[in-house]
Scaffold this motif. Structure first.
Motif, mmCIF file in Angstrom:
data_model
loop_
_atom_site.group_PDB
_atom_site.id
_atom_site.type_symbol
_atom_site.label_atom_id
_atom_site.label_comp_id
_atom_site.label_asym_id
_atom_site.label_seq_id
_atom_site.Cartn_x
_atom_site.Cartn_y
_atom_site.Cartn_z
ATOM 1 N N MET A 23 0.864 -1.318 -0.017
ATOM 2 C CA MET A 23 0.050 0.030 0.122
ATOM 3 C C MET A 23 0.826 1.172 -0.135
ATOM 4 N N VAL A 24 1.830 1.123 0.815
ATOM 5 C CA VAL A 24 2.803 2.406 0.727
ATOM 6 C C VAL A 24 3.384 2.547 -0.720
ATOM 7 N N ALA A 25 3.878 1.405 -1.244
ATOM 8 C CA ALA A 25 4.350 1.491 -2.650
ATOM 9 C C ALA A 25 3.222 2.197 -3.533
ATOM 10 N N ILE A 26 1.942 1.640 -3.472
ATOM 11 C CA ILE A 26 1.072 2.440 -4.397
ATOM 12 C C ILE A 26 0.800 3.687 -4.110
ATOM 13 N N LEU A 27 0.663 4.039 -2.732
ATOM 14 C CA LEU A 27 0.520 5.593 -2.419
ATOM 15 C C LEU A 27 1.476 6.369 -2.956
ATOM 16 N N ALA A 28 2.572 6.054 -2.873
ATOM 17 C CA ALA A 28 3.758 6.647 -3.507
ATOM 18 C C ALA A 28 3.670 6.939 -4.978
ATOM 19 N N ILE A 29 3.493 5.940 -5.648
ATOM 20 C CA ILE A 29 3.484 6.148 -7.056
ATOM 21 C C ILE A 29 2.186 6.926 -7.599
#
Lengths: 424, 372, 329
Positions: B187-193
């Motif tokens: 989720m953190v990765a998705i949010l960053a992107i």
């Protein structure tokens, strides 16, 4: 700046909270907990609260007898009602909470089948036993459907239930309507929910097998405020009875009330499953008799459990003494679930398995072990290879508006034992 | 210049690094922060992380709605419909019900595209409607979509929902219900992107076109902006973000039911966008996070707190049950007192207060502060 | 003049056609359900259309005002009047009680409407469009939760004081209660038309709706006019709430959500800003809902009505009785 001041206040408040709030996880070294995962607020209070009370009574009485040497039992209560209605996502969150609480050895709940669908994968992954006193959807235990809820440990059954499944409740209702109420034609109304549709389907199948006819079947979601057009349309076929396949929190009580104002439905008998036969006396918030008022005459219902407690049982007296009111439809059954879990805890502690993982596995294995019989407040129970009760009972009740000093209540008619279709 | 101002200036000039770095920092700090009292007393780390992953779903939804409401100025009251479309798309693509097993990662794209398609289908005929009418039409759409999923039971198993939805798998690591960490990291990765993408959009011509339409549609149209296409893109991009959130949520919960997508969800996300500061991307993310944590953790703690203190009236109030009352009060209060939100974009603040105070001079926008 | 006449004729044609068609298709029994539901939707739709006409705001909270009206009427019946759930058979006593309940509810709801306008909408009259819309949503949730907190989330019974007398007419049994409610609704709608068309305050309302600045220049007190509009709109919704409680016998906090959306659809269908249109639209929407139930498609009635809404807004935003607007809606 204003925001930093707000921020500072928030930090101070948080520190104050932490000082005053109790620690939910882990317990003292000598406490073992039983969790409850039930809808406790809003329109579902009438369902969840008496059920949780059953568990509380079981724990209290077990502690009094010092059943588990060296340990005290305690309860961890979770509420899956959001905005007054049971919510599967909240149920999932609660189940995570219970799994994370290492002192919890087993869970009683949930109440609603749709919540169970989101919870079983989590408790299965956590190796935690769930005993539901009220779930009736067949897909929760019958293979192959049930397998999809156990992705982590497919061979470890961790979900058992004491309520007779819909595959029994629907047909039991159908036979009663055909044979006891002598109605040959029935109109079915369901609430589009998991439980309602399921029990409606099994009712219809059995009723046709008995030789009866379903004149019409309608579905009305719980957001419906006006059922009169449905009943007006259904009146044309002149049914002998109506089957309300659903629960009062999802509109069946309202449907009953409005139906009785439509010509053709004023006097005929209505029948419902346990969501309608909540056994709540008139005056209790949200109970069918309260919602339907004077229209709640000639209403019959089934409860997916036994009525006659074994002779000599003091359960009703004990419950009334402890909580100041009569037990609810599922109080005794929840008590029995707690007893099954306590039996597992007792044998685990005796065998020295006291670390959380071993304790949970022992409780689970003990409950589903073939041939294990449990002596509970509702009589002896055991579970089949899917987690279903081997001796399903259905109890029949009907409304009596002169009971309880005129406020109305449900009176017991009879109970019937059924055979478990999956018994090995 | 203080370190804070210097940091903001750096972030303004090197947006991508700032976003990625910010999320790495947040992603690494949060799990540590919850091990510290008072947070450690509320619940334990694995529960916090699971909660953060769920909060992330709402942050994604808020970011998406922010594109529609905050950047382009279109009020969408049925946003949960796109969330539903993403979830069901994943359920159709990866569950025991259909027998398909399309992996999670491509399904993210497919779910986003499915939602975007419906965004365009809904938007094409309706985006020329005026603000209030558009709001009601989107509300209608928000009700129709879950109703269709509920009633078309042969296709969607109706009220039972589709269970047995597959969990993601990455390089042999299978995500499961016992461990929230992979979900959290994903989720953190998705949010960053996603956030990176949104900032890029904001700074682009499209972003400026959105701003122009939001401020004065007639003037924007007169200066050559194709308002219909621009609004349609905002709608589609907002919808695709909700589709992403839907795919993730379906895989984490393992089951998709129609009652997960009611108006309460649309309303909650709207509250997050409004309270966070419409238009301000980080503001909305923070607002969504704070609101979610208040809803899932703080209100419960408040209940316990007041129970423990035995304060007469407050003892009997179940804060969790009345969270929507609090949201309603907060929305009304915010609109009356601070419509630009808790973390306003400076532009927005100027827009909203200029309208009521008739301030004549508005400093000219520079590219560094555009849509900040 | 000619366009007025054609419009009036068109209205009459639509109404007559609708009544005949629904009577034939639905049959006597279902026809009564249709009339009652239509009366409720029409009364609530009037409120939407009046408020929109005057300040161009879709009062999202209006459906919940209707719901609160139902609860207020129930409260009046059970607390000050202390009525039991038994029909009152004495016509004079019944009339007095009904008058008290209807007038009491309408006055209370009117005041609530004025208060909401004063504190939640008036400060935002010059703010960007988004702001009062969002506030209205907030108010809607506040009303729902206050009612839940006071009364509980379960359905609450309303005393059934109207005797269920049926007359055998037209091939079926017609409830006197149905006749009464439709008459009350018609009476209120006619009264509204007279008020708006013939009185000075009504003229002020029309002027403000047409051109606020010009009206102000002509000496109309805008604040007062808007407040009166809200009072009337809320009072009408309150009367619909009384009908709801008396006829259906049970009320719940979430009554307003769908009823409000359906009534809004009715207002849009009839032509937003047009009071006759709102009334006609209310009956058309009721017809769709009841027909769906009759045909066994009640699960799809919500979808059907929202689809109507979207289609109308996309293809004919001015509605059935509205004039084609110059600028795109």
């Amino acid at each position: 700046m204003r925001l930093t001041r707000v921020g500072a206040f928030a930090v101070i408040a948080l520190v104050a909270f932490s000082a005053c709030s109790s620690t939910p996880q882990g317990g003292g070294g000598n406490t073992i907990k039983i969790g409850t995962e039930l809808p406790m607020s809003g329109a579902e209070t009438a369902n969840g609260e008496p059920t949780a009370n059953g568990v509380k009574l079981a724990i209290k009485q077990s502690n009094a007898k010092k059943e588990i040497t060296g340990y005290t039992l305690d309860i961890n209560v979770q509420d899956d009602a959001v905005n007054g209605a049971h919510d599967p996502q909240q149920g999932a969150t609660n189940m995570h909470t219970l799994v994370a609480d290492t002192s919890v050895a087993g869970v009683v709940g949930p109440f609603n089948s749709s919540v169970a669908q989101s919870e079983i994968p989590i408790s299965n992954a956590g190796g935690l036993l769930q005993c539901s006193p009220a779930n009736t959807n067949t897909g929760l235990t019958y293979p192959p459907d049930a397998l999809q809820y156990r992705p982590n440990n497919p061979t470890k059954i961790n979900y058992i239930r004491l309520a007779a499944p819909d595959s029994i409740q629907g047909p039991a209702g159908a036979d009663y309507v055909f044979n006891d109420l002598k109605a040959k034609t029935v109109y079915i109304l369901d609430d589009t929910e998991t439980f309602g549709v399921g029990v409606g389907d099994s009712f219809a199948a059995q009723f046709k097998k008995d030789g009866g006819t379903i004149t019409k079947r309608d579905s009305a979601p719980k957001s419906t405020t006006d059922y009169t057009p449905l009943f007006t349309a259904a009146a044309a076929a002149k049914p002998d009875a109506v089957y309300l396949a659903g629960t009062t929190p999802t509109g069946m009580g309202l449907a009953l009330k409005q139906a009785r104002t439509v010509a053709g439905f004023e006097t005929i008998p209505f029948m419902g499953p346990d969501g309608v036969a909540d056994l709540g006396p008139g005056g209790t918030t949200g109970a069918t008799i309260t919602v339907a008022g004077a229209a709640a005459h000639d209403v019959h219902g089934t409860v997916a459990g036994i009525h006659d407690l074994p002779s000599g049982s003091t359960f009703v007296a004990d419950y009334t003494a402890e909580f100041g009111k009569a037990p609810g439809a599922y109080s005794a059954i929840a008590y029995a679930c707690a007893q099954v879990i306590i039996a597992g805890i007792k044998s685990a502690v005796a065998a020295g398995k006291t670390d959380p993982a071993a304790l949970r596995e022992a409780v689970r294995a003990n409950s589903v072990a073939a041939g294990n019989k449990f002596d509970t407040v509702i009589g002896p129970v055991s579970f089949d290879k899917n987690g279903d009760i081997t001796t399903p009972y259905m109890s029949f009740y009907k409304t009596d508006l002169t009971a309880n000093g005129g406020k109305g209540g449900w009176v017991y008619v009879k109970q019937q034992a059924f055979t478990d279709p999956n018994a090995s | 210049m203080t370190w804070w101002t210097r940091l903001r200036q750096f972030a303004g000039e090197h947006r991508s690094i700032a976003v990625l770095g910010g999320w790495v920092l947040v992603g690494a700090l949060l799990p540590v922060l919850v091990l510290v009292p008072p947070f450690s007393t509320f619940q334990e780390q694995s529960l916090w992380l699971g909660g953060f992953a769920n909060a992330g779903v709402f942050i994604l939804l808020a970011l998406g709605l922010n594109i529609v409401v905050g950047l382009a100025g279109l009020l969408d009251l049925g946003y949960a419909a796109f969330f539903a479309i993403g979830s069901y798309a994943y359920a159709f693509g990866a569950s025991s019900f259909t027998g398909q097993h399309i992996p999670f990662w491509p399904m993210l794209i497919i779910g986003a595209l499915a939602a975007a398609t419906f965004g365009i289908l809904l938007g094409a005929p309706t985006l020329r409607l005026r603000g209030d009418y558009l709001a009601i039409v989107t509300l209608g759409f928000g009700e129709i979509v879950p109703a269709i999923f509920l009633n078309a039971d042969s296709l969607t198993r109706g009220t039972n929902g589709i269970g047995g939805v597959a969990q993601p798998e990455l390089l042999g690591l299978k995500f499961d219900f016992s461990n929230p960490v992979p979900f959290y990291v994903t989720m953190v990765a998705i949010l960053a992107i996603v956030m990176l993408f949104i900032y890029r959009l904001q700074a682009s011509r499209l972003g400026r076109a959105w701003m122009a339409i939001r401020e004065d549609e007639l003037a924007a149209a007169s200066s050559g902006i194709n308002t219909v296409t621009t609004k349609l893109l905002a709608f589609a991009l907002g919808a695709s973000t909700a589709g992403l959130a839907g795919v993730f949520n379906a895989s984490k919960l393992g089951i998709v039911t129609p009652d997960q997508f009611g108006f309460a969800v649309s309303f909650t996300v709207l509250a997050m966008v409004v309270l966070g500061g419409m238009g301000n991307v980080w503001g909305v993310a923070v607002g969504a996070f704070v609101l979610y944590e208040i809803q899932s953790v703080l209100l419960k703690q408040l209940n316990q707190f007041f129970h423990g203190l035995h304060v007469p009236v407050l003892e009997n109030i179940d804060f969790v049950q009345y969270q929507f009352l609090l949201y309603g009060l907060a929305l009304v209060g915010m609109m009356l007192l601070r419509p630009e939100g808790l973390f306003p974009s400076r532009r927005r603040q100027q827009e909203l207060h200029a309208a009521s105070e008739e301030i004549a001079d508005v400093p000219p926008p520079t590219s560094a502060v555009a849509g900040e | 003049m000619r366009t007025d006449r054609t419009r009036a004729l068109r209205t009459v044609a639509i109404v007559a056609g609708l009544l005949v068609v629904s009577f034939v298709i639905l049959g006597v029994q279902q026809f009564q359900n249709f009339l009652t539901l239509g009366a409720i939707y029409a009364l609530v739709a009037l409120g939407y259309t009046m408020v929109y006409g005057i300040i161009e705001l879709i009062n999202f909270a209006h459906g919940d005002v209707f719901m609160v009206g139902a609860f207020v009427s129930m409260w009046i019946m059970t607390v000050p009047l202390g009525l039991a759930d038994r029909p009152i058979n004495d016509p004079i006593q019944l009339t007095v009680v009904l008058l008290a309940v209807v007038i009491g509810t309408m006055v209370v709801m009117g005041l609530i409407g004025v208060i909401i306008e004063r504190f939640a909408y008036r400060p935002l009259r010059h703010a960007p469009r988004l702001a009062p819309l969002i506030t209205a949503i907030g108010v809607s949730f506040i009303l729902q939760n206050i009612i839940q907190a006071i009364f509980s989330s379960s359905p609450i019974a309303v005393p059934q004081i109207f005797p269920r007398v049926k007359l055998d007419l037209l091939g079926g049994s017609i409830g006197v209660l149905n006749i009464f409610m439709v008459l009350v609704a018609l009476l209120l709608m006619v009264a509204l038309q007279l008020f708006v068309g013939r009185t000075r305050l009504g003229r002020a309302m029309r002027a403000t709706a047409q051109d606020r600045e010009a009206a102000e220049l002509m000496g109309v007190d805008i604040n007062q006019t808007i407040a009166i509009t809200f009072f009337i709109a809320a009072a009408l919704a309150g009367s619909a709430g009384v009908i709801q409680g008396l006829y259906f016998g049970s009320i719940q906090f979430n009554l307003g959500f769908f009823a409000g959306l359906f009534a809004f659809t009715a207002a849009v269908l009839g032509g937003i800003g047009n009071t006759t249109g709102a009334a006609v639209g209310g009956f058309i929407i009721a017809f769709i809902a009841v027909l769906a139930a009759q045909l066994g498609y009640s699960r799809w009635s919500e979808v059907a009505i929202f689809t109507v809404l979207i289609l109308v807004l996309v293809f004919r935003p001015s509605g059935l009785l509205g004039q084609a607007l110059g600028e795109r809606a």
